[in-house]
Structure formats: C-alpha cells, structure tokens
Design a protein around this motif. Structure first.
Motif, short mmCIF file in Angstrom:
data_model
loop_
_atom_site.label_atom_id
_atom_site.label_comp_id
_atom_site.label_asym_id
_atom_site.label_seq_id
_atom_site.Cartn_x
_atom_site.Cartn_y
_atom_site.Cartn_z
N VAL A 1 -20.82 -33.28 87.18
CA VAL A 1 -20.92 -32.18 88.14
C VAL A 1 -19.80 -31.17 87.92
O VAL A 1 -20.03 -29.96 87.90
N ALA A 2 -18.58 -31.67 87.72
CA ALA A 2 -17.45 -30.77 87.49
C ALA A 2 -17.63 -29.98 86.21
O ALA A 2 -17.35 -28.77 86.17
N ALA A 3 -18.13 -30.61 85.15
CA ALA A 3 -18.34 -29.92 83.89
C ALA A 3 -19.43 -28.86 84.01
O ALA A 3 -19.30 -27.75 83.49
N SER A 4 -20.50 -29.17 84.73
CA SER A 4 -21.57 -28.19 84.88
C SER A 4 -21.11 -26.99 85.71
O SER A 4 -21.47 -25.84 85.41
N ILE A 5 -20.29 -27.23 86.72
CA ILE A 5 -19.74 -26.12 87.51
C ILE A 5 -18.83 -25.26 86.64
O ILE A 5 -18.88 -24.03 86.70
N ALA A 6 -18.01 -25.90 85.82
CA ALA A 6 -17.11 -25.15 84.94
C ALA A 6 -17.90 -24.31 83.94
O ALA A 6 -17.55 -23.15 83.67
N VAL A 7 -18.99 -24.86 83.40
CA VAL A 7 -19.81 -24.11 82.45
C VAL A 7 -20.46 -22.92 83.14
O VAL A 7 -20.47 -21.80 82.60
N LEU A 8 -20.98 -23.11 84.35
CA LEU A 8 -21.61 -22.01 85.08
C LEU A 8 -20.61 -20.91 85.42
O LEU A 8 -20.91 -19.72 85.28
N VAL A 9 -19.42 -21.30 85.86
CA VAL A 9 -18.41 -20.30 86.21
C VAL A 9 -17.98 -19.52 84.96
O VAL A 9 -17.87 -18.29 84.99
N SER A 10 -17.75 -20.23 83.87
CA SER A 10 -17.32 -19.53 82.65
C SER A 10 -18.43 -18.62 82.12
O SER A 10 -18.16 -17.52 81.63
N PHE A 11 -19.68 -19.05 82.21
CA PHE A 11 -20.79 -18.22 81.77
C PHE A 11 -20.89 -16.95 82.62
O PHE A 11 -21.10 -15.86 82.08
N ASN A 12 -20.71 -17.09 83.92
CA ASN A 12 -20.73 -15.91 84.80
C ASN A 12 -19.58 -14.96 84.50
O ASN A 12 -19.76 -13.74 84.51
N ILE A 13 -18.41 -15.50 84.22
CA ILE A 13 -17.26 -14.65 83.90
C ILE A 13 -17.51 -13.90 82.59
O ILE A 13 -17.21 -12.72 82.47
N LEU A 14 -18.07 -14.60 81.60
CA LEU A 14 -18.39 -13.95 80.33
C LEU A 14 -19.42 -12.83 80.52
O LEU A 14 -19.30 -11.77 79.91
N LEU A 15 -20.40 -13.06 81.35
CA LEU A 15 -21.40 -12.02 81.59
C LEU A 15 -20.82 -10.82 82.32
O LEU A 15 -21.17 -9.67 82.04
N LEU A 16 -19.93 -11.07 83.26
CA LEU A 16 -19.33 -9.97 84.02
C LEU A 16 -18.34 -9.18 83.18
O LEU A 16 -18.21 -7.96 83.34
N ASN A 17 -17.60 -9.85 82.31
CA ASN A 17 -16.59 -9.17 81.50
C ASN A 17 -17.11 -8.69 80.16
O ASN A 17 -16.39 -8.01 79.43
N GLY A 18 -18.34 -9.04 79.82
CA GLY A 18 -18.89 -8.67 78.52
C GLY A 18 -19.04 -7.17 78.38
O GLY A 18 -19.17 -6.42 79.35
N LYS A 19 -19.01 -6.71 77.15
CA LYS A 19 -19.16 -5.28 76.88
C LYS A 19 -20.62 -4.90 77.11
O LYS A 19 -21.53 -5.65 76.80
N THR A 20 -20.82 -3.71 77.61
CA THR A 20 -22.18 -3.24 77.83
C THR A 20 -22.80 -2.84 76.50
O THR A 20 -22.11 -2.38 75.59
N ASN A 21 -24.05 -2.99 76.41
CA ASN A 21 -24.80 -2.66 75.21
C ASN A 21 -24.93 -1.15 75.10
O ASN A 21 -25.40 -0.50 76.03
N PRO A 22 -24.52 -0.53 74.00
CA PRO A 22 -24.63 0.93 73.88
C PRO A 22 -26.08 1.39 73.92
O PRO A 22 -26.37 2.50 74.35
N ASN A 23 -27.02 0.58 73.48
CA ASN A 23 -28.43 0.96 73.54
C ASN A 23 -28.92 1.07 74.98
O ASN A 23 -29.87 1.78 75.26
N GLN A 24 -28.27 0.36 75.87
CA GLN A 24 -28.69 0.38 77.26
C GLN A 24 -28.48 1.76 77.87
O GLN A 24 -29.33 2.27 78.57
N SER A 25 -27.36 2.41 77.58
CA SER A 25 -27.12 3.74 78.14
C SER A 25 -28.07 4.76 77.52
O SER A 25 -28.52 5.69 78.19
N GLU A 26 -28.40 4.61 76.25
CA GLU A 26 -29.36 5.50 75.62
C GLU A 26 -30.73 5.34 76.25
O GLU A 26 -31.44 6.32 76.49
#
Length: 88
Positions: free
Chosen positions: A47-72
């Motif tokens: 349970v602790a490992a799955s929570i850690a994976v979910l939190v880290s995945f969310n942080i990566l998604l929030l801090n990830g660079k936006t796709n330049p094609n998306q603004s186009e």
C-alpha cells in the motif's frame, strides 16, 4: 391542523421505545474480533509503495514540460471556429 396532528403523531411514535443493551459476552466477542484484525507487513508495504508511485506520477505530470504541439493545436482551434454559429 391536520398537518400538525400528523407531525405530532410521528414525533410521539418513538416515546415507548427502550434502549437496547448488549450483554457483556456479546460486547467482549465484538472487541476480540476487532483486536484480532491485523494487517500483514507485506500488505502495508504494498500500500505504501503504491501510494508513493501515485504521488510521484502526479508530481511528474504536474511538473512536466508542456508539449509545444499542444499550443499550436490550440491556436489552430481558435482560428478555425471563432463563433458557435455553424450555419450563416
């Protein structure tokens, strides 16, 4: 008047109810079952490992660079349809 009588009848319907008391034996059995419930350390770590994976995945998604094609693509959408009128 009829409505008030109905409300009073409903409110007074619980006057004769007595509180149910549990015997000591039943209460002790319930407490024993609660205390016997344990979680294995393996489950806790999973349970602790799955929570850690979910939190880290969310942080990566929030801090990830936006796709330049998306603004186009967004600018293309805005240039194609400037109003909601489909037929002119």
């Amino acid at each position: 008047m009829e409505r008030e009588n109905f409300i009073n009848k409903v409110l007074n319907s619980v006057d004769g109810i007595t509180k149910v008391t549990l015997g000591d034996v039943v209460f002790q059995r319930i407490e024993n079952q609660i205390n016997e419930t344990t979680i294995s350390p393996r489950t806790m770590w999973l349970v602790a490992a799955s929570i850690a994976v979910l939190v880290s995945f969310n942080i990566l998604l929030l801090n990830g660079k936006t796709n330049p094609n998306q603004s186009e693509m967004a600018s293309l959408e805005h240039s194609i349809n400037k109003s909601n009128q489909l037929y002119k």
